[in-house]
Design an enzyme around this catalytic site. Sequence first.
Site, PDB file in Angstrom:
ATOM      1  N   LYS A 234       0.832  -1.182   0.000  1.00  0.00           N
ATOM      2  CA  LYS A 234       0.000   0.000   0.000  1.00  0.00           C
ATOM      3  C   LYS A 234       0.879   1.249   0.000  1.00  0.00           C
ATOM      4  O   LYS A 234       2.038   1.129   0.405  1.00  0.00           O
ATOM      5  CB  LYS A 234      -0.959  -0.009   1.197  1.00  0.00           C
ATOM      6  CG  LYS A 234      -0.195  -0.008   2.547  1.00  0.00           C
ATOM      7  CD  LYS A 234      -0.819   0.846   3.565  1.00  0.00           C
ATOM      8  CE  LYS A 234      -0.473   2.291   3.453  1.00  0.00           C
ATOM      9  NZ  LYS A 234       0.421   2.829   4.488  1.00  0.00           N
TER      10      LYS A 234
ATOM     11  N   HIS B 276      -0.928  -4.205   5.947  1.00  0.00           N
ATOM     12  CA  HIS B 276      -0.381  -5.034   7.022  1.00  0.00           C
ATOM     13  C   HIS B 276      -1.288  -5.086   8.248  1.00  0.00           C
ATOM     14  O   HIS B 276      -1.171  -5.968   9.070  1.00  0.00           O
ATOM     15  CB  HIS B 276       1.048  -4.600   7.380  1.00  0.00           C
ATOM     16  CG  HIS B 276       1.139  -3.372   8.227  1.00  0.00           C
ATOM     17  ND1 HIS B 276       1.038  -2.103   7.721  1.00  0.00           N
ATOM     18  CD2 HIS B 276       1.319  -3.209   9.557  1.00  0.00           C
ATOM     19  CE1 HIS B 276       1.166  -1.222   8.704  1.00  0.00           C
ATOM     20  NE2 HIS B 276       1.335  -1.861   9.833  1.00  0.00           N
TER      21      HIS B 276
ATOM     22  N   HIS C 165      -5.801   1.556   6.396  1.00  0.00           N
ATOM     23  CA  HIS C 165      -5.847   0.870   7.685  1.00  0.00           C
ATOM     24  C   HIS C 165      -7.175   1.136   8.418  1.00  0.00           C
ATOM     25  O   HIS C 165      -7.826   0.221   8.902  1.00  0.00           O
ATOM     26  CB  HIS C 165      -4.700   1.310   8.588  1.00  0.00           C
ATOM     27  CG  HIS C 165      -3.330   1.079   8.014  1.00  0.00           C
ATOM     28  ND1 HIS C 165      -3.039   0.036   7.175  1.00  0.00           N
ATOM     29  CD2 HIS C 165      -2.167   1.750   8.178  1.00  0.00           C
ATOM     30  CE1 HIS C 165      -1.747   0.078   6.845  1.00  0.00           C
ATOM     31  NE2 HIS C 165      -1.200   1.113   7.437  1.00  0.00           N
TER      32      HIS C 165
END
Length: 463
Positions: free
Chosen positions: A139, A169, A231
């Site tokens: 990303k 992640h 995220h």
Amino acid sequence: MNAVQSDALVFFGATGDLAKKQIFPALYGMVEHNELHVPVIGVAFSQWSLTDLKKRAVESVKAARPDADKATLDTLLSLLSYVDGDYANPSTFTALKKALGDAQHPTHYLAIPPSMFGTVVQGLKAVKLTKGARVVVEKPFGRDLASAQALNRVISRAFPEEAVFRIDHYLGKEEIMNLLYFRFANSFLEPVWNRNYIESVQITAAEAFGVEGRGAFYESAGALRDVLENHLFQILALLAMEAPAYRGYAAVQQAKTAVFKAMRPLTKDDIVRGQFEGYRDEAGVDPTSDVETFAAVRVFVDSWRWADVPFYLRAGKELPMTAHEIFVSFKRPPQALFEDAVSRHHHPNYLRIRLQPDSVIALGARVKTPGEEFVGDKKELVVRTEHPAERPPYERLLTDALAGDRALYSSEESVEAAWTVVEPVLEDHHRAIPYVAGTWGPEEANDLLLGDDTWRVPTLKEN
Ligand code: BG6
């Protein structure tokens, strides 16, 4: 059908920051857990030698794992080789092909700036290193909807969708995986997990540090692209999604994508951008930069379940603490039977989920104080999860990619749907408002909150 196990791992960006901070320690962990048996080929354009790369690997593992043992480290080093070259030069890929020898199913991991993804994919394709291979893409996936679509087109010309692994992640973190589990392994939440009972949802991702030498990268990203759109949106999707219709990766993907598709695209007044004072003095930063180091948004998920429930998200650097927390406020009881329990500023009931620095789920409730009066106090029912053996997210994600397991990766459709939500404000926004490092960003972020809501400061410790 079991996916084929990859027989080599190629990682582009081997001399970079991500490799140093995350990838070498992850590779070490994979060796330690007996999950890495294939050659690992680092690629970069740094005029380094294999010796330099090994030195970097050792430093980076030792920094992350002071307990690192020599035998494991030696095994990792024995798997390592290195190709140095310009990604725009076809000879780099010829050299890589040679280094790969007879590997049939390499996984190519692009730990490089997004602007280079297309070049590398084309370079791989030109020497037929895409056949039977997988690609893991870091990303941010694109800079906006159009560039994400363009990237998807470039990648899809070289790799089928099932060979594309778009990394976020956060999805490899225990605390995030637990959101999916907690929601759907329990039955008590579902009846109240909707607009009838929930007043608002907040997600805060605070970092007490700055851009840490990544000024140039940050200039091309900003908090919205760096953390919030990926995220925090992933966290939001896990909170807001419907139950997957069946077991398995594809059902979870579909349910999450449906959330992104139901999110109302942001308008200029749904976002407050801030910039900590001092950011413009960072190396690699334009002295007149308008890039945000703090972003707060108010977003609605226009679905049957969530209509009119505001979701407030904020992420920033140089804030007063490093902590990630979700705060779900439930509506007040319909009648004020006890005067003290429903005063305007009490949130009598809430679910607080701390994701970082440690994992806590707390349910806020009012409980009567012993005595004659019907008065009470706010208490929390707290579950603290210890993760003594938690694997760092990159270790988990790279192991999954080598095994062809896409459960913790994002689909093309969901990535594009997420960009669609922020697209209107990527360029067209109010200027970033300065804030003093160590504060909660610009005061204007309070104006996003509806009614008498206030931003919740993450709780770092339970009473
Ligand atoms: C990265 C961002 O994706 O996530 C960083 O680029 C941010 O700016 C980091 O600090 C936060 O991740 P974690 O795992 O440290 O919470």
